[in-house]
Design a protein around this motif. Structure first.
Motif, short mmCIF file in Angstrom:
data_model
loop_
_atom_site.label_atom_id
_atom_site.label_comp_id
_atom_site.label_asym_id
_atom_site.label_seq_id
_atom_site.Cartn_x
_atom_site.Cartn_y
_atom_site.Cartn_z
N ARG A 107 -7.70 34.09 -69.22
CA ARG A 107 -8.57 33.60 -70.29
C ARG A 107 -7.76 32.69 -71.22
NH1 ARG A 107 -7.18 38.74 -71.79
NH2 ARG A 107 -6.42 38.95 -73.91
N THR B 258 -3.73 33.37 -70.50
CA THR B 258 -3.10 34.65 -70.16
C THR B 258 -2.74 34.72 -68.68
OG1 THR B 258 -5.23 35.67 -69.73
CG2 THR B 258 -4.34 35.89 -71.97
N ASN C 1 -9.04 44.71 -61.92
CA ASN C 1 -9.28 45.06 -63.31
C ASN C 1 -9.80 43.84 -64.05
OD1 ASN C 1 -9.24 45.93 -65.94
ND2 ASN C 1 -7.13 46.68 -65.89
N ILE C 2 -10.98 43.95 -64.64
CA ILE C 2 -11.61 42.79 -65.30
C ILE C 2 -10.81 42.31 -66.52
CG2 ILE C 2 -13.14 44.04 -66.87
CD1 ILE C 2 -15.27 41.89 -65.67
N ASN C 3 -9.97 43.20 -67.08
CA ASN C 3 -9.17 42.81 -68.25
C ASN C 3 -8.01 41.89 -67.88
OD1 ASN C 3 -10.71 44.34 -70.07
ND2 ASN C 3 -9.60 46.19 -69.48
N THR C 4 -7.71 41.74 -66.60
CA THR C 4 -6.62 40.86 -66.18
C THR C 4 -7.10 39.49 -65.75
OG1 THR C 4 -6.68 41.73 -63.93
CG2 THR C 4 -5.17 42.81 -65.48
N VAL C 5 -8.38 39.20 -65.94
CA VAL C 5 -8.91 37.88 -65.61
C VAL C 5 -8.27 36.86 -66.56
CG1 VAL C 5 -10.99 36.45 -65.58
CG2 VAL C 5 -11.08 38.79 -64.75
N VAL D 78 -16.06 34.34 -65.39
CA VAL D 78 -15.35 35.60 -65.19
C VAL D 78 -15.75 36.26 -63.86
CG1 VAL D 78 -15.05 37.95 -66.07
CG2 VAL D 78 -14.85 36.01 -67.62
N VAL E 158 -13.09 36.83 -60.71
CA VAL E 158 -12.85 38.16 -60.16
C VAL E 158 -12.99 38.13 -58.64
CG1 VAL E 158 -13.82 40.49 -60.01
CG2 VAL E 158 -13.47 39.45 -62.25
N SER F 299 -17.98 33.59 -70.13
CA SER F 299 -18.24 35.04 -70.03
C SER F 299 -19.31 35.38 -69.00
CB SER F 299 -18.61 35.60 -71.40
OG SER F 299 -19.78 34.97 -71.88
#
Length: 181
Positions: free
Chosen positions: A32, A161, A26-30, A15, A19, A11
């Motif tokens: 994980r 993901t 978009n940070i949510n598409t990194v 991350v 990026v 984290s």
């Protein structure tokens, strides 16, 4: 309760690095980690049920979680196998247990493999997941060498993901997976 070391590193360091490296907006598409599935097939369990009990005990010791018993989907006469017969066990790790297991695997267990020269880069499944085969359970320090009757191998699948192998490889490189060059 403390946060696992590898999760904290992910984290705080990984991350932002992903990026920048993968040019993600978009940070949510990194990419994980979602889960780790540890599977141990015990083919000899068809004739000796004590082998399956020993495999379950080993996996419980390694993962810290009770394994689920896997059963044969159909009968195969040449393997002396009946439908529904117990032939292995598996564990699905998520959350903090997943991060702790991955940390122990990367920092303690894999360096204990004999003649270790890195793990293969060819085990990606084109959907961002990686499967690692381990030939014996003795690489884990939790296993007592004197109480082992047979060496058993296992498959460890890392589910992410990531949408493709390139971004999954970048994630695993950042996490410290020792890939062959």
């Amino acid at each position: 309760m403390t946060t696992p070391r590898l999760k904290e590193k992910y984290s705080k360091e990984i991350v932002p690095q992903l990026v920048k490296d993968l040019k993600i907006e978009n940070i949510n598409t990194v990419p994980r980690m979602v889960k780790i599935v540890v599977n141990m097939g015990v083919g000899i369990a068809a004739s000796d049920s004590k082998q399956l009990d020993a495999a379950i005990a080993d996996m419980r010791t390694i993962t810290g979680q009770q394994p689920a018993i896997t059963r044969a989907k159909k009968s195969i006469a040449s393997f002396h196998l009946r439908e529904g017969q117990a032939i292995g066990c598996k564990v699905t790790l998520r959350g903090d247990r997943m991060w702790e297991f991955m940390d122990r695997l990367l920092s303690i267990a894999l360096p204990r493999v004999r003649d270790f020269r890195g793990i293969s880069q060819k085990s990606f499944d084109s959907r961002g997941n990686y499967t690692l085969g381990v030939t014996e359970q003795l690489i884990f320090p939790e296993i007592d060498f004197d109480k082992i009757d047979h060496t058993r191998g296992m498959d460890i699948t890392f589910v992410t993901t990531a949408e493709d192998d390139g971004s999954a490889k970048a994630l695993f490189d950042a996490l410290g997976f020792p890939f062959k060059d």
